[in-house]
Design an enzyme around this catalytic site. Structure first.
Site, PDB file in Angstrom:
ATOM      1  N   ARG A 229      29.987  14.822  28.599  1.00 33.12           N
ATOM      2  CA  ARG A 229      30.715  15.160  29.821  1.00 33.12           C
ATOM      3  C   ARG A 229      31.651  14.016  30.234  1.00 33.12           C
ATOM      4  O   ARG A 229      32.808  14.241  30.611  1.00 33.12           O
ATOM      5  CB  ARG A 229      29.729  15.487  30.930  1.00 33.12           C
ATOM      6  CG  ARG A 229      28.842  16.691  30.614  1.00 33.12           C
ATOM      7  CD  ARG A 229      27.619  16.759  31.506  1.00 33.12           C
ATOM      8  NE  ARG A 229      27.987  16.916  32.911  1.00 33.12           N
ATOM      9  CZ  ARG A 229      27.117  16.829  33.902  1.00 33.12           C
ATOM     10  NH1 ARG A 229      25.839  16.560  33.660  1.00 33.12           N
ATOM     11  NH2 ARG A 229      27.518  16.994  35.148  1.00 33.12           N
TER      12      ARG A 229
ATOM     13  N   LEU B 172      18.097  16.544  27.791  1.00 36.28           N
ATOM     14  CA  LEU B 172      19.304  17.299  28.082  1.00 36.28           C
ATOM     15  C   LEU B 172      19.438  17.380  29.600  1.00 36.28           C
ATOM     16  O   LEU B 172      18.441  17.440  30.320  1.00 36.28           O
ATOM     17  CB  LEU B 172      19.225  18.720  27.505  1.00 36.28           C
ATOM     18  CG  LEU B 172      19.202  18.865  25.980  1.00 36.28           C
ATOM     19  CD1 LEU B 172      19.028  20.333  25.590  1.00 36.28           C
ATOM     20  CD2 LEU B 172      20.476  18.307  25.353  1.00 36.28           C
ATOM     21  N   ASP B 173      20.677  17.394  30.080  1.00 35.83           N
ATOM     22  CA  ASP B 173      20.894  17.553  31.516  1.00 35.83           C
ATOM     23  C   ASP B 173      20.332  18.893  31.982  1.00 35.83           C
ATOM     24  O   ASP B 173      20.199  19.836  31.198  1.00 35.83           O
ATOM     25  CB  ASP B 173      22.387  17.493  31.835  1.00 35.83           C
ATOM     26  CG  ASP B 173      23.002  16.141  31.511  1.00 35.83           C
ATOM     27  OD1 ASP B 173      22.253  15.147  31.497  1.00 35.83           O
ATOM     28  OD2 ASP B 173      24.222  16.099  31.260  1.00 35.83           O
ATOM     29  N   LYS B 174      20.034  18.981  33.260  1.00 34.13           N
ATOM     30  CA  LYS B 174      19.456  20.199  33.836  1.00 34.13           C
ATOM     31  C   LYS B 174      20.256  21.444  33.458  1.00 34.13           C
ATOM     32  O   LYS B 174      19.683  22.466  33.067  1.00 34.13           O
ATOM     33  CB  LYS B 174      19.399  20.064  35.359  1.00 34.13           C
ATOM     34  CG  LYS B 174      18.935  21.318  36.084  1.00 34.13           C
ATOM     35  CD  LYS B 174      18.988  21.142  37.590  1.00 34.13           C
ATOM     36  CE  LYS B 174      18.610  22.422  38.317  1.00 34.13           C
ATOM     37  NZ  LYS B 174      18.687  22.277  39.794  1.00 34.13           N
TER      38      LYS B 174
ATOM     39  N   THR C  88      22.474  21.811  31.015  1.00 30.88           N
ATOM     40  CA  THR C  88      22.836  21.916  29.603  1.00 30.88           C
ATOM     41  C   THR C  88      21.698  22.620  28.882  1.00 30.88           C
ATOM     42  O   THR C  88      20.531  22.261  29.058  1.00 30.88           O
ATOM     43  CB  THR C  88      23.066  20.525  28.979  1.00 30.88           C
ATOM     44  OG1 THR C  88      24.159  19.875  29.636  1.00 30.88           O
ATOM     45  CG2 THR C  88      23.378  20.639  27.490  1.00 30.88           C
TER      46      THR C  88
END
Length: 325
Positions: free
Chosen positions: A238, A138-140, A142
């Site tokens: 995104r 997961l993105d930082k 998110t």
């Protein structure tokens, strides 16, 4: 030091006619197909005593297979006592609810303080599993659910299911800019942005990427969505939502700073001004357990910042029934 691997087996006759890489993947399921393919190409596989380095070569059955390979020792990362929100755990897997701000894997600009460092501290033996058992990321900024494998067989199985899009489902909650009329699917390839190397973009010759979405709630100038990933490209949701013209609230990379709609309530204006991350949360995870075969599912509550944003959007919509943007 590298770990020495010695494997041997006889090819069952029922596998006759299949490709070498397919056969080896079935004979030695503890190792990923990509690793096996690398061994073949690096002349580490012998068939009946002779090196065979063509992954697509078909075998007849009855051949003697021998693999003499090495697994390079992973880079040593520091074990750090970082709190983890463990949702589920057994001998083979664990599911964590990742908070906003926690990077998953060390990299440029984030040499430590990551989920991987936390896993090494809590489970020292996980250092023997590639990427400390991390199956997907997961993105930082998110939040939400991630599965981590504690053993190589568990990781190999989960990664295979994820790549094959079988018994591995991830659903997200998001709030985007603009009012969407209905759900749908985005089937657009994604790759690195041609000029902005830290960005991803819809690119004609990119990797296949499919995102399904449905409208969960409409507001005056925003929409709450439920999304399901069919593939797992970097920044996929995104990028796909930005491609549709409905960037996520707070996504500074793909939409810029959120701006309140005309006549917005003071509360909504304040919340939007202080919302510092993309409004995206991995809310549900379903998978087939790599050892027991049981279908398991977990849900993660919506984090407080997104709950606060949702309440402000509802109140603004109620006080401004006309869509005055």
């Amino acid at each position: 030091m590298a770990e020495q691997i010695s494997l041997s087996a006889e090819v069952p006759f029922e596998l006759g006619g299949k490709r070498l890489d397919q056969i080896l993947a079935q004979l030695f399921p503890d190792y990923s197909r990509s690793r096996i393919k690398t061994w073949i190409l690096d002349d580490m596989v012998q068939i009946n005593g002779e090196t065979l380095n063509i992954p697509r070569e078909k075998l007849m059955g009855g051949e003697q297979v021998k693999i003499e390979a090495q697994i390079e020792e992973q880079r040593e990362y520091e074990a750090q006592n970082i709190p983890l929100n463990i949702v589920y755990e057994d001998d083979d897997i664990l599911v964590v609810n990742k908070p906003v701000g926690l990077v998953v894997h060390p990299g440029a600009g984030n040499p430590d303080g990551t989920l991987l460092n936390a896993l090494l501290y809590r489970y020292p033996e996980i250092k023997n599993v590639p990427r400390a058992g991390i199956v997907h990321r997961l993105d930082k900024d998110t939040s939400g659910l991630m599965v981590v494998a504690k053993t190589i067989p568990a990781q190999t199985y989960l990664v295979a299911n994820l790549q094959a899009r079988v018994n591995f489902t991830r659903e997200y909650e998001a709030i985007c800019i603009g009012t969407m009329t209905g759900g749908g699917m985005v089937d657009e390839p994604i790759s690195r942005h041609p000029t902005k190397r830290t960005h991803m973009a819809v690119v004609l010759d990119g990797k296949p990427a499919v995102t399904h979405f449905r409208v969960a709630e409409k507001y005056r100038a925003h929409t709450r969505l439920r999304l399901r990933l069919e593939t797992g490209r970097t920044h996929q949701i995104r990028v796909h939502m930005a491609h549709l013209g409905h960037s996520l609230i707070g996504d500074l990379v793909y939409s810029g700073r959120p701006r309140p709609p005309k006549k917005a309530t003071t509360e909504l204006s304040d919340v939007l001004k202080t919302f510092k991350r993309q409004a995206l949360h991995a809310v549900m995870l379903t998978l087939e357990h790599p050892i027991t075969g049981e279908i398991m599912s977990w849900d993660a509550p919506i984090p407080d910042d997104m709950v606060k944003l949702t309440l402000a959007l509802r109140e603004d919509t109620k006080l401004n029934p006309q869509k005055d943007f």
